[in-house]
Design a protein around this motif. Structure first.
Motif, PDB file in Angstrom:
ATOM      1  N   PRO A  55       0.823  -1.210   0.000  1.00 13.04           N
ATOM      2  CA  PRO A  55       0.000   0.000   0.000  1.00 13.04           C
ATOM      3  C   PRO A  55       0.864   1.269   0.000  1.00 13.04           C
ATOM      4  O   PRO A  55       1.934   1.295   0.612  1.00 13.04           O
ATOM      5  CB  PRO A  55      -0.795  -0.094   1.305  1.00 13.04           C
ATOM      6  CG  PRO A  55      -0.677  -1.503   1.745  1.00 13.04           C
ATOM      7  CD  PRO A  55       0.541  -2.084   1.136  1.00 13.04           C
ATOM      8  N   VAL A  56       0.356   2.282  -0.675  1.00 14.95           N
ATOM      9  CA  VAL A  56       1.120   3.511  -0.901  1.00 14.95           C
ATOM     10  C   VAL A  56       1.709   4.097   0.379  1.00 14.95           C
ATOM     11  O   VAL A  56       2.875   4.456   0.437  1.00 14.95           O
ATOM     12  CB  VAL A  56       0.202   4.552  -1.605  1.00 14.95           C
ATOM     13  CG1 VAL A  56       0.799   5.940  -1.524  1.00 14.95           C
ATOM     14  CG2 VAL A  56      -0.003   4.148  -3.053  1.00 14.95           C
ATOM     15  N   ARG A  57       0.896   4.174   1.453  1.00 18.18           N
ATOM     16  CA  ARG A  57       1.386   4.901   2.633  1.00 18.18           C
ATOM     17  C   ARG A  57       2.444   4.126   3.408  1.00 18.18           C
ATOM     18  O   ARG A  57       3.157   4.695   4.234  1.00 18.18           O
ATOM     19  CB  ARG A  57       0.212   5.304   3.541  1.00 18.18           C
ATOM     20  CG  ARG A  57      -0.633   4.135   3.963  1.00 18.18           C
ATOM     21  CD  ARG A  57      -2.009   4.579   4.464  1.00 18.18           C
ATOM     22  NE  ARG A  57      -2.635   3.490   5.190  1.00 18.18           N
ATOM     23  CZ  ARG A  57      -2.585   3.350   6.510  1.00 18.18           C
ATOM     24  NH1 ARG A  57      -1.996   4.273   7.244  1.00 18.18           N
ATOM     25  NH2 ARG A  57      -3.140   2.315   7.095  1.00 18.18           N
ATOM     26  N   SER A  60       1.174   8.055  10.828  1.00 19.29           N
ATOM     27  CA  SER A  60      -0.250   7.810  10.579  1.00 19.29           C
ATOM     28  C   SER A  60      -1.106   8.616  11.544  1.00 19.29           C
ATOM     29  O   SER A  60      -2.125   9.199  11.159  1.00 19.29           O
ATOM     30  CB  SER A  60      -0.584   6.321  10.742  1.00 19.29           C
ATOM     31  OG  SER A  60       0.301   5.555   9.999  1.00 19.29           O
ATOM     32  N   LEU A  61      -0.661   8.659  12.828  1.00 15.47           N
ATOM     33  CA  LEU A  61      -1.436   9.383  13.832  1.00 15.47           C
ATOM     34  C   LEU A  61      -1.493  10.869  13.506  1.00 15.47           C
ATOM     35  O   LEU A  61      -2.548  11.494  13.570  1.00 15.47           O
ATOM     36  CB  LEU A  61      -0.842   9.174  15.228  1.00 15.47           C
ATOM     37  CG  LEU A  61      -1.044   7.761  15.808  1.00 15.47           C
ATOM     38  CD1 LEU A  61      -0.361   7.652  17.162  1.00 15.47           C
ATOM     39  CD2 LEU A  61      -2.536   7.446  15.927  1.00 15.47           C
ATOM     40  N   THR A  62      -0.313  11.454  13.130  1.00 18.31           N
ATOM     41  CA  THR A  62      -0.320  12.897  12.835  1.00 18.31           C
ATOM     42  C   THR A  62      -1.171  13.188  11.611  1.00 18.31           C
ATOM     43  O   THR A  62      -1.873  14.187  11.569  1.00 18.31           O
ATOM     44  CB  THR A  62       1.102  13.442  12.627  1.00 18.31           C
ATOM     45  OG1 THR A  62       1.761  12.614  11.660  1.00 18.31           O
ATOM     46  CG2 THR A  62       1.908  13.454  13.904  1.00 18.31           C
ATOM     47  N   VAL A  63      -1.082  12.310  10.605  1.00 17.65           N
ATOM     48  CA  VAL A  63      -1.903  12.533   9.409  1.00 17.65           C
ATOM     49  C   VAL A  63      -3.372  12.470   9.762  1.00 17.65           C
ATOM     50  O   VAL A  63      -4.165  13.321   9.379  1.00 17.65           O
ATOM     51  CB  VAL A  63      -1.549  11.494   8.305  1.00 17.65           C
ATOM     52  CG1 VAL A  63      -2.569  11.559   7.187  1.00 17.65           C
ATOM     53  CG2 VAL A  63      -0.157  11.763   7.774  1.00 17.65           C
ATOM     54  N   GLU A  64      -3.778  11.471  10.601  1.00 18.36           N
ATOM     55  CA  GLU A  64      -5.179  11.331  10.983  1.00 18.36           C
ATOM     56  C   GLU A  64      -5.666  12.533  11.780  1.00 18.36           C
ATOM     57  O   GLU A  64      -6.739  13.062  11.531  1.00 18.36           O
ATOM     58  CB  GLU A  64      -5.387  10.060  11.816  1.00 18.36           C
ATOM     59  CG  GLU A  64      -5.846   8.896  10.947  1.00 18.36           C
ATOM     60  CD  GLU A  64      -5.732   7.574  11.659  1.00 18.36           C
ATOM     61  OE1 GLU A  64      -6.085   7.532  12.851  1.00 18.36           O
ATOM     62  OE2 GLU A  64      -5.275   6.603  11.041  1.00 18.36           O
TER      63      GLU A  64
END
Lengths: 146, 395
Positions: free
Chosen positions: A74-76, A138-142
């Motif tokens: 997956p991309v991320r 992931s957390l910061t992006v969310e």
């Protein structure tokens, strides 16, 4: 890199070429002169073999892995996976002789450690670190999406 | 004439164009990381590390095989430890750099047209010794520190001459790429946006730098003692070995087990002296002893500091009535081998801290460390700290 041309020219190039080939010939002459110790044929196999093994085996394998990552992962996840792989590859190469070498009989101070265990610890740390970075990212992006 | 050849070349590539498949295709490699800028940055990093490796390696060669004009000083005492530690550490750090560089420029192997003119052909031809030599030097060096020799050649000689060949190829490469590299680095090109899921140049370079740092930390503890617990991949541990530090050549492999433990052992001092000497271990112990703290610094890049005690070479030379400015050849009991002898140049022979050492860390030398006596002096490669000493020949 496509479409970019750079055909060398200029006095700096020709000067470097002359000096560089002079040094290479000096090295080659020294090698042949000391044939009893340098074993030029065996040396040549290892020297040219180094380039060949890289270009024909290692590089294609790495690029195949790269293409597989693009297909499957997956991309991320990809950037973190790549960082983890770069670090792991360096650790594997440096660890390889310590694990593959037969050691020196009667000299326990040469290669005194448990290298497979050391490598496992390093790889564990690398992937733990990469995983933590991924989770944090992931957390910061969310949270930005909230 | 040159133009004719170039025209023919052009015609050849046009005719071969239908066979331009696979990696030769225009867009076979898509990652923007294969850019000239990435290659330039990695090239600078590799250029610096290879220069450090070459100079420190050349220095180590000169110390062990000094030509007439070269006089290696005995001070500062720890200099060789630093230069040789740097040689090995820089070589190890260069491994991920070289890997990243080769990955970055790999698409250029399939450049189309492959050759445009004579200059281009010579430049590309010089890449073979550059790539072969760089990989050879790093692989052979890494194997050597693990004392692993799966080849026929003698490592120091092959590594030395390969270094000249590689540096020659590097000079050609710098001549060909110098101007474009400096132009690329001066231009403030923005970091091109990474493709979705791709890696930015910054994070690619950061990962490579991280890998270089990781392998350095994982091995540097063999010479930087505070790191020894961290250095899980170091081929030596400066705290492991008889009497608390490592051994390179064992007594058994040097075939000295009997001669070194023979009670009839004598240290001979001969050559250009007024009174040749033949001293037993008891004679040596009866002389005034000097204690020094010195590192043993191996060519393989590990080092360990110890407290040595023994008779200064200087005192023995004075007792034998040798002239001022004497040079000394130290000979081992070892019957064979390239390292059975070492030279003490006039600076090393006259240094008060250059000892015929009898004890280390408060105990008589372990047989593996050169019992009954060894040379131990400041700023010398480990292989020149001759063990199982038999003779000092003054010249």
């Amino acid at each position: 890199m496509t479409g970019e041309r750079h055909v060398p020219s200029g006095s700096f190039f020709w000067l470097g070429l002359a000096a560089g080939w002079a040094l290479m010939l000096f090295g080659l002459a020294g090698l042949l002169d000391d044939a009893a110790r340098t074993h030029p044929v065996n040396f040549g196999v290892w020297f040219l073999g180094s380039a060949l093994v890289h270009d024909a085996l290692i590089a294609p394998a790495v690029f195949a892995l790269g293409f597989a990552i693009v297909r499957v992962v997956p991309v991320r996840v990809r950037p973190f996976l790549r960082t983890g792989l770069i670090l792991s590859a360096a650790a594997l190469v440096v660890a390889f002789p310590t694990i593959a070498a037969p050691g020196v009989p009667g000299n326990p101070s040469a290669l005194p450690r448990n290298y497979p265990a050391g490598l496992a610890v390093l790889l564990g740390l690398i992937w733990l670190g990469t995983g933590v970075m991924f989770v944090l990212k992931s957390l910061t992006v969310e949270s930005r999406h909230d | 004439m040159v133009r004719r050849v170039e025209q023919n070349l052009d015609r050849l590539w046009t005719r071969l164009a239908p066979f331009r498949r696979g990696p030769f295709k225009q867009d076979a490699f898509t990652s923007p990381l294969h850019s000239r800028k990435t290659a330039a940055i990695l090239g600078i990093a590799l250029g610096v590390s290879f220069t450090v490796c070459f100079l420190t390696g050349l220095l180590s060669h000169l110390i062990q095989h000094p030509p007439g004009w070269f006089l290696w000083p005995s001070r500062p005492a720890g200099l060789y430890r630093v230069t040789q530690g740097l040689h090995v550490a820089t070589g190890i750090a260069a491994i991920p750099l070289l890997g990243a560089k080769l990955w970055t420029v790999f698409p250029r192997l399939f450049l189309w047209p492959p050759v445009e003119n004579a200059a281009h052909a010579l430049e590309r031809l010089s890449l073979l010794p550059l790539v072969g030599g760089s990989v050879f030097l790093l692989v052979s060096g890494l194997n050597n520190i693990a004392l692993w020799y799966p080849w026929e050649f003698f490592f120091p000689a092959a590594h030395y001459w390969a270094a000249w060949i590689t540096v020659g190829a590097l000079v050609v490469h710098v001549g060909a790429k110098g101007s474009i590299t400096s132009a690329l680095l001066r231009r403030q090109l923005p970091d091109p946006p990474a493709a979705p899921g791709g890696m930015s140049r910054r994070s690619f370079l950061a990962s490579v730098a991280g890998a270089a740092g990781l392998v350095t930390l994982a091995t540097a503890g063999q010479t930087v003692r505070p790191l020894r617990r961290l250095s899980l991949l170091a081929p030596r541990d400066p705290g492991v070995g008889p009497q608390g530090f490592p051994v390179n050549k064992t007594a058994r492999s040097a075939v000295v087990t009997q001669s070194a433990t023979d009670p009839q052992w004598r240290l001979i001092v001969e050559g250009r002296v007024g009174r040749p000497l033949s001293l037993s271990l008891a004679d040596l112990r009866a002389m005034e002893q000097r204690e020094v703290i010195l590192p043993i610094a191996c060519v393989e890049g590990w080092s360990a500091t110890a407290r040595w005690r023994g008779v200064p070479v200087q005192d023995l030379l004075a007792l034998a009535g040798s002239p001022e400015q004497a040079e000394v050849t130290a000979e081992s009991l070892q019957p064979r081998g390239l390292y059975r002898k070492s030279e003490l140049n006039r600076l090393h022979a006259a240094d008060a801290d250059t000892l015929v050492a009898l004890e280390v860390n408060g105990e008589p030398l372990h047989l593996e460390h050169g019992y009954p006596a060894r040379i131990m002096g400041p700023n010398r490669p480990g292989v020149m700290q001759t063990k199982w000493l038999a003779k000092l020949v003054v010249s």
